[in-house]
Every structure is written in C-alpha cells, then in structure tokens.
Motif scaffolding. Sequence first.
Motif, short mmCIF file in Angstrom:
data_model
loop_
_atom_site.label_atom_id
_atom_site.label_comp_id
_atom_site.label_asym_id
_atom_site.label_seq_id
_atom_site.Cartn_x
_atom_site.Cartn_y
_atom_site.Cartn_z
N LEU A 79 -8.63 4.11 1.84
CA LEU A 79 -8.02 5.40 1.51
C LEU A 79 -9.05 6.32 0.88
CD1 LEU A 79 -5.60 7.31 1.15
CD2 LEU A 79 -5.08 6.12 -0.99
N TYR A 124 0.86 -1.19 0.00
CA TYR A 124 0.00 0.00 0.00
C TYR A 124 0.89 1.24 0.00
CZ TYR A 124 1.31 0.90 4.82
OH TYR A 124 2.05 1.20 5.93
N CYS A 153 -0.10 7.95 2.79
CA CYS A 153 -1.07 7.73 1.70
C CYS A 153 -2.04 8.90 1.62
CB CYS A 153 -1.88 6.45 1.95
SG CYS A 153 -0.99 4.92 1.79
#
Length: 372
Positions: free
Chosen positions: A244, A228, A358
């Motif tokens: 996400l 990820y 992220c």
Amino acid sequence: MANEDRSVDSVSEATDVVLFDTPVFSEDVARIAAARLPWEQYRNAEILVTGASGMIPMYIVGSLLAVNDAYDLGLHVTGMVRNREKAEQRFGSALKRSDFTLLAGDVIDTKSFEQDFSTIFHGASPARPSLHKSSPVTTLKANTLGTINLLDALVEAGGKSFVLLSSSEVYGAVQGSELIGEDDEGTLQHFAPRASYSEGKRIAETALAAYADEFGIKGLSLRFGHIYGPGMALDDGRVQADFLADVVRGRNVRMMSAGAATRTYTYVADAVEGLFFAHLCGEEQVYNVADPSGNISIRELAQTFAAARPEMKLELNFVNPEDGRSFSPVASLGLDAAKLTALGWSAATGIEAGVSRCVQSFEEGPLIAGRA
C-alpha cells in the motif's frame, strides 16, 4: 488520485489517515450496520473496545456508532488506547460524539473503571511483527496479563460477554495443504521470543475459556487471518502495508522474494461484519474469520496493488531478479471459515475492490504526518 492537488511530499510524509473522516470508512461501517443482525442485543450497552486506534478495533467502534445512529440503541462505546495524542488524530470527528469516549490507559495495569462494561472487545496487542521481536515482554503482557485484568474487571462489573481478537498464529505450523479449521493444531517454538505473540494469544484464549466456565460469561475467541484495509499504517511492516505504501507514494511495488506463500486475505469491513455475526448469532467459543476466496499468494497480492491504479503504470520490482522469472505457488496456509459462513456471513469485498478501497482512503485523506 482523487485529491489531485495533494503534493507528493505530503503523501510521502504521511503514515496514516484520519480514518473516521474518510468516505470509504463511513461507507464500510454503514454497510456493516445494515446487516440483518439482532443489533437489539446491544441496547443500552456499555461497551469497551481496547486497542481502539488499531485497524480492526477502529472498525468495531465505527460500526457500533453507526448501529447506534441507525437504530437508536442508546449504547455507549469507550475506546481504550495507550497513546491518546495519536488516537485523537486517528479518530477525528468521532471525538465530538456523545456516545463515544476515548480513554487513555494500558491493559497491562490493573485498573478500576469509572463505569461498568457489559461487553468488552479486547484488541489491545502489539500487532506489528517488528514489535514482537523488539518488545516481546510487552507483547506477552498485553495478551496475558491484559486479558486477565480485563476479565477480572468484567466479572466485577457483572458484565455479560468478552470478545477476544485472537489470531491464526495460535495454530503454529500446521502440516498439509488444506485450509486450517478451528480444531487443527500445529507446532510452535514456544521458547523463542517471537512466540510472545502466538503463545500470548493461546494463553489469552485459555484464560477466556476458564473465566467463561467459572463465572458464566459469554467468551468468544475470533481467530483472524490476514486482514487488510483502510486503517493500515504505511509503516506497519507487514507485506500488505508495504505494498500500500508503494502505491500511495507512486513507486513500483517492491518484492523481497518470489512471493510464493499463500494466505487468506480478508477486507477489514468483511472481517468485522463476521465478528458481529459470531458475537450476535454464534454459539461456538472459537471462530476463524477469513475470506476463502481471498486465498492468494503474496505475489498475486502485490500484483493486485500494482494494478489498483492503472494510470500509474506500476510494476513489481524484485530485490533478487531471479525471483521475478521463476514462480510456483506453494500449499495454502489459509483459514477455513465454514463455521462462520454457516451463520449466514459471507465476504462481500473481492481482493481487487478491497485493495482499491485501501488506496482510496489515502487519496481522500485527511492525512496524519509521520515518518516516511
């Protein structure tokens, strides 16, 4: 969020970011380039990276360009993609570099390249589970015919090494609760269309072993766990991308089950640094690439995403309310990375920090519009 003037609508319409132009990506690849590795092996190398607009291949490209900046190696990277227009949006300012070329093409097609490549990193393969189901033939061809075509091109050019981005799915269903090692084997339903991915990767590994034996090239298969990080498209379809998407769009994290299954989740920059440790220092033909400390349940991963921005006060929403009240972890299905860690590699990014990065990549943008 970092960009407080960004409208909710713009985030809702976005599916991705111009990864090369985000500070988080630049920091990540600079960190990889700073690793104490024999980067000199890439001096004057002509390197091909296929599937270059995918998350892991983009980090490979970015790391090699950062290495070139740091050590003036005179290397050149060609990124091969099927969709040039989409890739141009993904690569942004990288397209202006003299040491990088974007090449449109399909690895399924037998192709003569204008330049000879000394090293190929082969990452071209439909990675989304939905594509394995909807396009099993394309998935199979990319991993089998594509690999063989590229190996033929490397041999013809007198190239030295071939790195296959393989997958933990080659193991199939392994019995037991221990982390899976490179010599472990499980069962696969090879007659199912969904096996186009797992069996395709197995055939690709076999092809690489055969060419390495017959033609003397250095063959390396890297079996990645669940990776990820920045570069995940919000419409990817895997749970980490779904989580996400929920966070960057400011909504509670949706759970389709109790999330008991466990996996080894590894931050993409750590995984790519591991790739270079294996390629530049390793002597084995196969390495698992996974962060053992990231061995957590899907539910724990969802909770980490929900908590990534405390000010948003996000919670878990369970499609089946009973799943939210009863939760018991099951046996681990993660990978053992002992062979890779023996080379000196270790993951540097914990799950909380990785998830935060992220989200940060979307906060910093720039965004690429697409279907929400």
